[in-house]
Scaffold this motif. Structure first.
Motif, mmCIF file in Angstrom:
data_model
loop_
_atom_site.group_PDB
_atom_site.id
_atom_site.type_symbol
_atom_site.label_atom_id
_atom_site.label_comp_id
_atom_site.label_asym_id
_atom_site.label_seq_id
_atom_site.Cartn_x
_atom_site.Cartn_y
_atom_site.Cartn_z
ATOM 1 N N SER A 155 0.791 -1.229 0.000
ATOM 2 C CA SER A 155 0.000 0.000 0.000
ATOM 3 C C SER A 155 0.826 1.283 0.000
ATOM 4 N N PHE A 156 2.098 1.175 0.352
ATOM 5 C CA PHE A 156 2.928 2.380 0.446
ATOM 6 C C PHE A 156 4.034 2.402 -0.605
ATOM 7 N N TYR A 157 4.918 1.429 -0.544
ATOM 8 C CA TYR A 157 6.082 1.456 -1.432
ATOM 9 C C TYR A 157 5.734 1.435 -2.916
ATOM 10 N N PRO A 158 4.736 0.661 -3.366
ATOM 11 C CA PRO A 158 4.421 0.700 -4.802
ATOM 12 C C PRO A 158 3.842 2.043 -5.251
ATOM 13 N N ASN A 159 3.285 2.803 -4.303
ATOM 14 C CA ASN A 159 2.594 4.048 -4.655
ATOM 15 C C ASN A 159 3.410 5.303 -4.429
ATOM 16 N N ILE A 160 4.508 5.189 -3.679
ATOM 17 C CA ILE A 160 5.203 6.391 -3.245
ATOM 18 C C ILE A 160 5.771 7.194 -4.410
#
Length: 206
Positions: free
Chosen positions: A163-168
């Protein structure tokens, strides 16, 4: 809010926009004052340098994280429900566009500057909250985490990996239904490793 506090808020908001657009190196205190619609002198009265202003933004991000994690441990709740609630303390941040935008800007700078990264890390209490949860649940026999700190990192990692690293860097923000699925699946995987019942079954099989 006093006039001084209002101007400080305007400056911080303007600085966030400036750093997002220009990066730390390219950001200008002159443009920040223009964006905030205050004088340059007012900016320096509140923040003596661009570095101090950027650290203030780091603190804003850390405050959001730490505030979201004020989750009281409920010993009466089933462990799965408690873990889902803990997961949502992190998940609510991941689905917040404003938080993700701010995190994206801060991370882009901390990657280039280890000192800034260390400063940001020192302001966040997140991992300690998760570790304390794992310690208490283990003491009560609900989890079997020999290393609560490692278990806490793994639990956070399960959620942030999707939820975080792929979207950052993509600019995308996880939707609430997606986050619900991520948290539910992360909790189930975590309990398969650290749940008291799962550990007992593994021991019996051996």
């Amino acid at each position: 809010m006093s006039v001084s506090d209002q101007k400080k808020k305007q400056i911080v908001q303007a600085a966030i926009a400036e750093f997002q657009e220009k990066g730390y190196a390219g950001a200008s205190m002159d443009r920040i004052s223009e964006r905030a619609q205050v004088s340059k002198r007012t900016v320096y009265n509140h923040f003596e340098s661009k570095d101090v202003l950027f650290k203030e933004i780091n603190q804003c991000l850390a405050d959001q994280i730490n505030s979201a994690l004020e989750v009281a441990y409920d010993p009466a709740a089933p462990i799965r429900d408690a873990l889902v609630r803990l997961g949502w303390a992190e998940g609510e941040l991941m689905i917040n566009p404003c938080f993700m935008s701010l995190a994206r800007m801060v991370m882009s700078e901390t990657i280039r500057d280890p000192a800034l990264a260390a400063d940001m890390d020192s302001r966040m209490t997140k991992i300690s909250v998760f570790t304390e949860f794992m310690e208490r649940a283990t003491r009560e026999g609900k989890l079997t985490a020999d290393d609560p700190s490692l278990a806490a990192s793994q639990f956070l990692g399960l959620i942030k990996a999707r939820s975080f690293y792929p979207n950052i860097h993509s600019g995308r923000v996880t939707t609430r239904p997606e986050m619900e699925r991520i948290i539910e699946e992360s909790v189930d995987m975590f309990l398969a490793r650290y749940g008291a019942k799962a550990t007992a079954q593994t021991a019996a099989a051996q």
